[in-house]
Motif scaffolding. Sequence first.
Motif, PDB file in Angstrom:
ATOM      1  N   THR A   1      19.581  43.267  57.666  1.00 36.26           N
ATOM      2  CA  THR A   1      19.479  44.026  56.412  1.00 36.26           C
ATOM      3  C   THR A   1      18.126  44.698  56.242  1.00 36.26           C
ATOM      4  N   SER A   2      17.082  44.139  56.858  1.00 39.19           N
ATOM      5  CA  SER A   2      15.796  44.853  56.808  1.00 39.19           C
ATOM      6  C   SER A   2      15.938  46.225  57.435  1.00 39.19           C
TER       7      SER A   2
ATOM      8  N   LEU B   1      19.641  47.878  55.093  1.00 42.06           N
ATOM      9  CA  LEU B   1      19.903  47.840  53.658  1.00 42.06           C
ATOM     10  C   LEU B   1      19.892  49.250  53.080  1.00 42.06           C
TER      11      LEU B   1
ATOM     12  N   THR C   1      18.779  49.240  48.923  1.00 40.65           N
ATOM     13  CA  THR C   1      17.512  48.618  48.515  1.00 40.65           C
ATOM     14  C   THR C   1      17.320  48.759  47.011  1.00 40.65           C
TER      15      THR C   1
ATOM     16  N   THR D   1      24.875  51.490  52.446  1.00 40.40           N
ATOM     17  CA  THR D   1      24.041  50.736  53.385  1.00 40.40           C
ATOM     18  C   THR D   1      24.065  51.429  54.739  1.00 40.40           C
TER      19      THR D   1
END
Length: 397
Positions: free
Chosen positions: A210-211, A214, A218, A226
Motif C-alpha cells: 500500500t505504500s 495507496l 491516501t 488505488t
Amino acid sequence: MSGGPLEGVRVVDLTTVVVGPITTRTLADQGAEVIKVEAPGGDILRYLAAGSRSPAMSGKFINFNRNKRSIVLDIKQPAGIAALKALIATADVFVSNVRPAALTRAGLDYASLAPGNPRLIHCGIVAFGTDGRYANRPAYDPIIQSLSGVAGTFDRAIGEPRFVPMVMTDHITGLVSAQSIGFALYRREKTGHGESIEVPMFETMASFVTSEHLGAATFDPPEGPTGDARLLSPDYRPLPTLDGYITVRPNDNRQAFAFFEAIGRPELKSDPRYATPSSRTQHAADYFSVQVEALAQKNTAEWLEIFAKADVPAGPYNTLDDLLDDPHLNDVGFWNFDEHPTEGRIRRTRTPVTFRGGMREEVLPAPRLGAQTAEILAEAGYTADEIATMLQSGAAA
C-alpha cells in the motif's frame, strides 16, 4: 570468526524455511554467531529443492544457512527443551517463526525467558499480528502474497492474479526482522534492557504494497482509485527490441526529453500528454506505447549505446542464467566459489553491503544436520556423559 559489525553477538535461531533463515543469515553475514536449532528431522528447506548432491542439503538450504552452526534438539522432550533454554540464557538474540501459542506452551515466549536473561532481544516472526483475528493461523509466502495484494497487482496489470515467482514476502519480512533486531540491539546498548519484537508477515507486506499503491486513496475521502497507473500498466516490463529485450526508464523531464530526441520523436516534447512528470503519469499507457513502438525498431546493443550517449536510464534484460556471467557482478566479486566439506565446490553470493570498519572474514559452510550438536552442548556446560545421555535418549542428535 572475526570481523563484522555484529561480532560478539550470539543468536539462537529456532526458525525454518526462508523467512527466519534469511533473518539469521543476514545477522550471521555481519559477524553474529548463529546457532541453528533444528528438530530431529531438520529444517524442511533441507529437502525443498531439486539438484542436491546429498540428502538434506538442498541448494536453497545451503544459500540461506551459511555462517551458522547446527544443533539438533527434540524440544518435545524435557532434556531437549532444557538444553534450548540453557542456550537462550547465553544469547543476545532469540529468533523464532513458531506460532505464538506453541511458543508460549513451550515456555519460549518473552515473558518466560526475560527473567533469566533480561538483556535478551526476543524476535518472533509470525504470519499475522497477535491482536488480529487471523492470529495463530498458519501461512506461507504465497498465502501472504494472495492476502496482501501482491497477487492483486498482477490482476490489475495483466488481468489475472499471479504470484511473484520467488518467496518475496519471506525475503522482505526477513530483512525487516534483521533490521528490527539491529534497532533493538542499538537501544539495548543505550538502556541495558532487552526487547520483545513481533514481525508479522501480513502487515509487513500490506504496508509494502500500500505504500506503493495507496495512491489517491491516501486522501480521505479518496481523490481517485488505488494503484500507481505506471506500475500497473501491462507494458511495465522489459520491452522487445529487434533481437531481444531492453528496459528503459526516463522519469524526469531531462530524461524524458532526451529519450524523445534519441528515438527521433522530438515533437513529443511539446505534446501536453508528456510535458510534465504528472502528465506522463496520467497518460502512462500512451507513454509506454511510444516506448514499445520505438524500441522495436533497433536491436538491443544499438539502443543501449544510443541511450548511454543520451544519459537515459536503460539496461539490458538478464535471464537467471545470464546473472551467472554478468560482467558487473564479476567486477565486484559478487560470486564466490568455496569447497564445502561434504558438498564439494559450491557457488555463493557475497554480502552485497560493505562496511569500511570491517566485514566478517570467515565464511562457515552451511552445516549438515546436527553437525555441531556435541560441540554446542559442551560450550553450554554439558559434560561428555550428559551429552552422551542426551544423544542416546534422542533429546539431542
